[in-house]
Design a protein around this motif. Structure first.
Motif, PDB file in Angstrom:
ATOM      1  N   HIS A 105     -24.185  -8.237  -7.231  1.00  0.00           N
ATOM      2  CA  HIS A 105     -24.256  -7.558  -8.520  1.00  0.00           C
ATOM      3  C   HIS A 105     -24.783  -6.129  -8.418  1.00  0.00           C
ATOM      4  O   HIS A 105     -24.395  -5.261  -9.205  1.00  0.00           O
ATOM      5  N   ARG A 106     -25.676  -5.860  -7.485  1.00  0.00           N
ATOM      6  CA  ARG A 106     -26.408  -4.592  -7.471  1.00  0.00           C
ATOM      7  C   ARG A 106     -25.955  -3.613  -6.399  1.00  0.00           C
ATOM      8  O   ARG A 106     -26.191  -2.415  -6.520  1.00  0.00           O
ATOM      9  N   VAL A 107     -25.330  -4.118  -5.344  1.00  0.00           N
ATOM     10  CA  VAL A 107     -24.956  -3.263  -4.221  1.00  0.00           C
ATOM     11  C   VAL A 107     -23.457  -3.423  -3.946  1.00  0.00           C
ATOM     12  O   VAL A 107     -22.954  -4.537  -3.854  1.00  0.00           O
ATOM     13  N   SER A 108     -22.765  -2.302  -3.824  1.00  0.00           N
ATOM     14  CA  SER A 108     -21.339  -2.323  -3.510  1.00  0.00           C
ATOM     15  C   SER A 108     -21.144  -2.186  -2.003  1.00  0.00           C
ATOM     16  O   SER A 108     -21.800  -1.358  -1.364  1.00  0.00           O
ATOM     17  N   PHE A 109     -20.252  -2.977  -1.457  1.00  0.00           N
ATOM     18  CA  PHE A 109     -19.934  -2.870  -0.035  1.00  0.00           C
ATOM     19  C   PHE A 109     -18.578  -3.522   0.215  1.00  0.00           C
ATOM     20  O   PHE A 109     -18.066  -4.275  -0.608  1.00  0.00           O
ATOM     21  N   ARG A 110     -18.010  -3.209   1.344  1.00  0.00           N
ATOM     22  CA  ARG A 110     -16.697  -3.720   1.726  1.00  0.00           C
ATOM     23  C   ARG A 110     -16.838  -5.055   2.436  1.00  0.00           C
ATOM     24  O   ARG A 110     -17.669  -5.204   3.332  1.00  0.00           O
ATOM     25  N   GLY A 111     -16.047  -6.033   2.025  1.00  0.00           N
ATOM     26  CA  GLY A 111     -16.032  -7.323   2.713  1.00  0.00           C
ATOM     27  C   GLY A 111     -17.113  -8.264   2.224  1.00  0.00           C
ATOM     28  O   GLY A 111     -17.311  -8.436   1.021  1.00  0.00           O
ATOM     29  N   ALA A 112     -17.823  -8.885   3.159  1.00  0.00           N
ATOM     30  CA  ALA A 112     -18.831  -9.896   2.823  1.00  0.00           C
ATOM     31  C   ALA A 112     -20.059  -9.710   3.695  1.00  0.00           C
ATOM     32  O   ALA A 112     -19.992  -9.183   4.804  1.00  0.00           O
ATOM     33  N   SER A 113     -21.201 -10.158   3.173  1.00  0.00           N
ATOM     34  CA  SER A 113     -22.465 -10.109   3.910  1.00  0.00           C
ATOM     35  C   SER A 113     -22.993 -11.522   4.076  1.00  0.00           C
ATOM     36  O   SER A 113     -23.121 -12.270   3.100  1.00  0.00           O
ATOM     37  N   GLU A 140     -17.136  -8.211  12.654  1.00  0.00           N
ATOM     38  CA  GLU A 140     -17.105  -6.807  12.255  1.00  0.00           C
ATOM     39  C   GLU A 140     -15.697  -6.352  11.871  1.00  0.00           C
ATOM     40  O   GLU A 140     -15.511  -5.628  10.903  1.00  0.00           O
ATOM     41  N   SER A 141     -14.703  -6.748  12.643  1.00  0.00           N
ATOM     42  CA  SER A 141     -13.346  -6.288  12.379  1.00  0.00           C
ATOM     43  C   SER A 141     -12.793  -6.830  11.062  1.00  0.00           C
ATOM     44  O   SER A 141     -11.886  -6.243  10.474  1.00  0.00           O
ATOM     45  N   ALA A 142     -13.357  -7.960  10.590  1.00  0.00           N
ATOM     46  CA  ALA A 142     -12.943  -8.531   9.303  1.00  0.00           C
ATOM     47  C   ALA A 142     -13.892  -8.133   8.175  1.00  0.00           C
ATOM     48  O   ALA A 142     -13.799  -8.667   7.069  1.00  0.00           O
ATOM     49  N   ASP A 143     -14.804  -7.183   8.465  1.00  0.00           N
ATOM     50  CA  ASP A 143     -15.778  -6.721   7.461  1.00  0.00           C
ATOM     51  C   ASP A 143     -16.687  -7.849   6.972  1.00  0.00           C
ATOM     52  O   ASP A 143     -17.037  -7.910   5.790  1.00  0.00           O
ATOM     53  N   VAL A 144     -17.059  -8.728   7.879  1.00  0.00           N
ATOM     54  CA  VAL A 144     -18.028  -9.778   7.563  1.00  0.00           C
ATOM     55  C   VAL A 144     -19.225  -9.562   8.480  1.00  0.00           C
ATOM     56  O   VAL A 144     -19.146  -9.769   9.685  1.00  0.00           O
ATOM     57  N   ARG A 145     -20.328  -9.111   7.888  1.00  0.00           N
ATOM     58  CA  ARG A 145     -21.505  -8.728   8.676  1.00  0.00           C
ATOM     59  C   ARG A 145     -22.763  -9.054   7.870  1.00  0.00           C
ATOM     60  O   ARG A 145     -22.669  -9.518   6.729  1.00  0.00           O
ATOM     61  N   PHE A 146     -23.918  -8.816   8.457  1.00  0.00           N
ATOM     62  CA  PHE A 146     -25.169  -8.938   7.707  1.00  0.00           C
ATOM     63  C   PHE A 146     -25.543  -7.567   7.159  1.00  0.00           C
ATOM     64  O   PHE A 146     -25.754  -6.621   7.914  1.00  0.00           O
ATOM     65  N   PHE A 147     -25.635  -7.483   5.833  1.00  0.00           N
ATOM     66  CA  PHE A 147     -25.993  -6.248   5.154  1.00  0.00           C
ATOM     67  C   PHE A 147     -27.211  -6.568   4.293  1.00  0.00           C
ATOM     68  O   PHE A 147     -27.090  -7.130   3.200  1.00  0.00           O
ATOM     69  N   ALA A 148     -28.389  -6.256   4.815  1.00  0.00           N
ATOM     70  CA  ALA A 148     -29.645  -6.689   4.191  1.00  0.00           C
ATOM     71  C   ALA A 148     -29.793  -6.209   2.757  1.00  0.00           C
ATOM     72  O   ALA A 148     -30.298  -6.938   1.895  1.00  0.00           O
ATOM     73  N   ASP A 149     -29.367  -4.969   2.469  1.00  0.00           N
ATOM     74  CA  ASP A 149     -29.541  -4.414   1.127  1.00  0.00           C
ATOM     75  C   ASP A 149     -28.856  -5.252   0.056  1.00  0.00           C
ATOM     76  O   ASP A 149     -29.294  -5.297  -1.094  1.00  0.00           O
ATOM     77  N   ALA A 150     -27.762  -5.915   0.433  1.00  0.00           N
ATOM     78  CA  ALA A 150     -27.027  -6.724  -0.543  1.00  0.00           C
ATOM     79  C   ALA A 150     -27.869  -7.887  -1.056  1.00  0.00           C
ATOM     80  O   ALA A 150     -27.746  -8.310  -2.212  1.00  0.00           O
TER      81      ALA A 150
END
Length: 475
Positions: A105-113, A140-150
């Motif tokens: 809801h609060r952070v925009s990013f590509r793919g999934a975290s 990484e190539s599928a834009d699935v990573r850990f994004f802590a801010d999300a």
């Protein structure tokens, strides 16, 4: 006294062995972000609140095993009672792993975290992450990573945890937040989660429904979206949201969950356990938010179900050939209401006499069987319309197709198990799994015959789009 460097090193080494060393070994703790706002921050108050909601939720009778829940994520004052209906149905069942999928809801990013290690904390305690499974989703190539801010201030997954901590005894979680989901991230997550989906795993998609419409408008919009979710129709769910006819703040988590359960064998029933909106709670009905608790159930087709589907096909053919009408059937089996991709094959004395179907699930299963049965006997351009005299000699097959999966390596094609679809330019073709077995083809012959079916050269499969599927074949 001066200590020699070598001795000094040994002293430090043994000191470290004897001293509790926490910096590198402590678990990563995801502290609650919305305790005290979305739900109580006091342990006893939260426990009493959740148990109170559960005590008021009705235990609903149904046939099948819940493999996925769609659950709301607003503040407990508004959606807690609705959420409790879903969690009431899984109280004390054997679940060891929960895959939580929610929107950011609060952070925009590509793919999934994916939160891949440590624990999530609530006032009721901590819940351990299934680190092996979580890390297997990262790509990484599928834009699935850990994004802590999300995850820092996100509530869509966190509000599910106190309910899970109350109704389940011993479980781990795999937290997945969805941003702007790409085709690659969608396909990667769907295939990877499907691979680890077992009897001890539960999927939870977190979403609210319509936002800030008047009470009656909200009910109408929410009714539309729930009706297509009940059919497991990804196409209509996406269409309604894109057109603005309905709303889901967690549309991608819901679509992803629906795709996974459609690929899993036996997901045949969807049941709405409870629907309400904020107006039902507050009495303020000018701008409301909709909430639903929905279960997706695994209940594979029994032999009786298969006979019933085959009877639908045979009776539809007989009625159309005899009277020129498409029959109407009442009291349809609930398993046949979800959308299904179906082919109906007619044979006469062992020879093909008609075969037509849908590659994608575009209508309820029973409707697809009826429609394609009639089309197979009357609209297959390779054959004349079936006659009354032929009815006594026909054999009918119903093939229920699983979703298409793109072929990465033709070595993965298994003769007798997989059907094939080819797409190249404006041409396409399909061959059902049983065709290769009936003709005794090897893999390369199967691919060449698929090309011929599509009107392509024999080797066209080498640079075409190929898809595999399996089929439940009912004779």
């Amino acid at each position: 006294m001066k200590i020699k460097p070598a001795i000094q090193f040994l002293l430090v080494f043994f000191f470290l062995l004897a001293t509790p060393f926490s910096a590198g070994c402590s678990e990563s703790v995801k502290e609650p972000a919305v305790a005290g706002t979305f739900y109580p921050s006091d342990k006893e108050e939260l426990k009493e609140t959740v148990e109170g909601f559960l005590s008021k939720a009705e235990k609903i009778s149904f046939n099948g095993k819940i493999i996925a829940l769609i659950s709301p994520h607003a503040g407990y004052r508004y959606s807690g009672q609705v959420a409790a209906y879903g969690y009431k149905q899984i109280e004390n069942i054997s679940v060891k792993r929960v895959i939580l999928i929610g929107p950011s809801h609060r952070v925009s990013f590509r793919g999934a975290s994916v939160y891949a290690e440590g624990v999530f904390e609530t006032p009721l305690g901590t819940v351990k992450i299934d680190e092996k499974t979580a890390k297997s989703l990262l790509n990484e190539s599928a834009d699935v990573r850990f994004f802590a801010d999300a995850f820092a201030k996100e509530h869509s997954l966190e509000v599910q945890l106190p309910f899970l901590q109350t109704v389940l005894k011993d479980f781990s979680i795999v937290p997945v937040l969805i941003g702007s989901l790409t085709r690659d991230s969608f396909e990667h997550l769907a295939s990877q989660i499907l691979n680890i989906l077992d009897d001890g795993t539960l999927l939870i998609a977190s979403t609210d429904l319509s936002h800030y419409h008047d009470y009656e408008t909200a009910k109408a919009m929410d009714g539309k979206i729930m009706s297509v979710i009940e059919r497991l129709s990804l196409m209509d769910t996406e269409r309604l949201v894109r057109s603005g006819e309905a709303e889901l703040c967690g549309v991608y988590p819901v679509l992803l969950t629906m795709e996974i359960v459609r690929r899993a064998a036996g997901a045949t029933i969807v049941k709405v356990f409870k629907y309400a909106n904020s107006g039902d709670v507050t009495g303020e009905k000018d701008k409301v938010v909709g909430y639903a608790s929905i279960g997706i159930l695994k209940n594979p087709y029994s032999e009786h179900d298969k006979k019933e589907l085959l009877s639908l096909a045979v009776n539809s053919i007989r009625e159309y050939v005899t009277n020129g009408k498409t029959p109407e059937f009442k009291n349809i089996n609930p398993k046949f209401v979800t959308d299904g991709a179906v082919f109906v094959t007619i044979k006469n004395n062992g020879s093909l006499r008609g075969c037509i179907g849908h590659i994608q699930p575009v209508m309820p299963l029973y409707q697809s069987v009826i429609k394609n049965a009639v089309a197979a006997c009357s609209s297959d351009r390779r054959f004349p319309t079936l006659t009354k005299d032929e009815l006594k000699d026909i054999e009918v097959e119903v093939s229920i197709l699983t979703p298409l999966v793109k072929v990465k390596n033709t070595e993965d094609i298994v003769i007798g198990k997989h059907g094939l679809v080819i797409r190249k330019g404006m041409r396409s073709g399909i061959l059902l799994p049983q065709v290769a077995t009936e003709f005794g083809w090897d893999r390369e012959t199967f691919l060449e015959q698929l090309c011929a079916k599509a009107g392509l050269s024999r080797g066209a499969w080498k640079d075409a789009e190929l898809y595999i599927f399996t089929a439940e074949i009912i004779k």
